[in-house]
Design an enzyme around this catalytic site. Sequence first.
Site, PDB file in Angstrom:
ATOM      1  N   LYS A  13      10.270   3.755   0.710  1.00  0.00           N
ATOM      2  CA  LYS A  13      10.898   4.016  -0.740  1.00  0.00           C
ATOM      3  C   LYS A  13      11.996   5.455  -0.019  1.00  0.00           C
ATOM      4  CE  LYS A  13       7.478   5.254  -2.152  1.00  0.00           C
ATOM      5  NZ  LYS A  13       5.934   4.595  -1.448  1.00  0.00           N
ATOM      6  N   ARG A  88       2.578   8.057 -10.461  1.00  0.00           N
ATOM      7  CA  ARG A  88       1.496   6.987  -9.220  1.00  0.00           C
ATOM      8  C   ARG A  88       0.323   6.896  -9.886  1.00  0.00           C
ATOM      9  NH1 ARG A  88       3.723  10.008  -4.246  1.00  0.00           N
ATOM     10  NH2 ARG A  88       2.315   8.847  -2.295  1.00  0.00           N
ATOM     11  N   ARG A 127       5.804   8.247  12.158  1.00  0.00           N
ATOM     12  CA  ARG A 127       6.935   8.754  11.422  1.00  0.00           C
ATOM     13  C   ARG A 127       6.662   9.678  11.851  1.00  0.00           C
ATOM     14  NH1 ARG A 127       6.862   8.284   4.819  1.00  0.00           N
ATOM     15  NH2 ARG A 127       5.218   9.648   5.219  1.00  0.00           N
ATOM     16  N   ARG A 160       3.618  15.114   9.660  1.00  0.00           N
ATOM     17  CA  ARG A 160       3.603  15.988   8.936  1.00  0.00           C
ATOM     18  C   ARG A 160       1.747  15.255   8.230  1.00  0.00           C
ATOM     19  NH1 ARG A 160       5.821  12.059   3.338  1.00  0.00           N
ATOM     20  NH2 ARG A 160       3.528  12.282   2.989  1.00  0.00           N
ATOM     21  N   ARG A 171      -4.726   8.156   1.215  1.00  0.00           N
ATOM     22  CA  ARG A 171      -4.291   7.644   0.538  1.00  0.00           C
ATOM     23  C   ARG A 171      -3.911   6.758   0.351  1.00  0.00           C
ATOM     24  NH1 ARG A 171       0.920   9.722   4.325  1.00  0.00           N
ATOM     25  NH2 ARG A 171       2.365   9.672   3.298  1.00  0.00           N
TER      26      ARG A 171
HETATM   27  P1  AMP Z   1       4.691  10.978  -0.088  1.00  0.00           P
HETATM   28  O1  AMP Z   1       5.962  12.338   0.201  1.00  0.00           O
HETATM   29  O2  AMP Z   1       5.886  10.254  -1.487  1.00  0.00           O
HETATM   30  O3  AMP Z   1       3.631  10.499   0.412  1.00  0.00           O
HETATM   31  O4  AMP Z   1       3.244  12.009  -1.455  1.00  0.00           O
HETATM   32  C1  AMP Z   1       2.941  13.072  -0.476  1.00  0.00           C
HETATM   33  C2  AMP Z   1       1.717  13.573  -1.640  1.00  0.00           C
HETATM   34  O5  AMP Z   1       2.291  14.434  -2.551  1.00  0.00           O
HETATM   35  C3  AMP Z   1       0.786  12.670  -1.704  1.00  0.00           C
HETATM   36  O6  AMP Z   1       0.062  11.870  -0.773  1.00  0.00           O
HETATM   37  C4  AMP Z   1       0.309  13.137  -2.817  1.00  0.00           C
HETATM   38  O7  AMP Z   1      -0.425  13.965  -2.097  1.00  0.00           O
HETATM   39  C5  AMP Z   1       1.527  14.171  -3.363  1.00  0.00           C
HETATM   40  N1  AMP Z   1       1.857  12.940  -4.902  1.00  0.00           N
HETATM   41  C6  AMP Z   1       3.423  12.691  -4.785  1.00  0.00           C
HETATM   42  N2  AMP Z   1       3.199  12.278  -5.528  1.00  0.00           N
HETATM   43  C7  AMP Z   1       2.866  12.538  -6.482  1.00  0.00           C
HETATM   44  C8  AMP Z   1       2.432  11.968  -7.981  1.00  0.00           C
HETATM   45  N3  AMP Z   1       3.393  11.146  -8.724  1.00  0.00           N
HETATM   46  N4  AMP Z   1       0.947  12.085  -8.116  1.00  0.00           N
HETATM   47  C9  AMP Z   1       0.124  12.762  -8.048  1.00  0.00           C
HETATM   48  N5  AMP Z   1       0.210  13.274  -6.196  1.00  0.00           N
HETATM   49  C10 AMP Z   1       1.659  12.985  -5.794  1.00  0.00           C
END
Ligand code: AMP
Length: 217
Positions: A13, A88, A127, A160, A171
């Site tokens: 994404k 989410r 990654r 990360r 996740r």
């Molecule tokens: P991402 O970079 O999209 O993988 O997001 C990293 C982390 O941020 C996720 O594992 C969650 O802990 C938090 N996070 C990102 N987007 C959301 C969301 N819409 N709602 C809640 N937590 C989020």
Amino acid sequence: MRIVLLGPPGAGKGTQAVMLAEKEGFLHFSTGDILRENVKKDTQIGKKAKAFMEKGELVPDDIVIEMMLDTIKNAEPKKDFILDGFPRTVYQAKKLDSELDKLKLPVEIVIYFKTSTKIVISRLAGRRLCSKCGANYHIVNMPPKKQGLCNKCGSDLYQRKDDSEETINTRLEVYNSQTKELIDYYKAKGILKEVSGDLEAQKVYSRLSEILKTPAK
Ligand code: AMP
């Protein structure tokens, strides 16, 4: 056009959102990036979010919703934008809908990145990110020209914390139990389109471009 990108972590994404932003001028709002920036700067939001993120759990809805709605409203909401990683949960989606309806700027299209678990795991585990500009690499699929260094700015690459094997599993469980139901939520609204997240980035981009050129029915 207002677009939501939906799919498991590692579906691509973020990569597609960056490409669309660069080539088509979309504003790109990535919840994960905004949260990570808050953690880095040790803001109130960052302090609250950090432990959830490190464990691979979702940050509580109310924190994320307020942060994202403020971000959208403070940008230029009338411009085309992409939401990457938000919503989410169905609760987040309903709040987003009601706020965007008030602005008369509803989400027009949701792209679901259907991606196999095997691919997602290998993408996340390999990654690497630039510590300065955030550019994305993969140790096998998209290695930097000089090992450990960013092609764009020369800074060090890092992995990360939440891309460790254990946290990746959490996740994915969180995605299956809390996010996946958004597929049905948006299908019922008639705005869901599907692409294969298993394909390499350029192919996904071509497919996305076709979808975005087709007028909504
Ligand atoms: P991402 O970079 O999209 O993988 O997001 C990293 C982390 O941020 C996720 O594992 C969650 O802990 C938090 N996070 C990102 N987007 C959301 C969301 N819409 N709602 C809640 N937590 C989020």
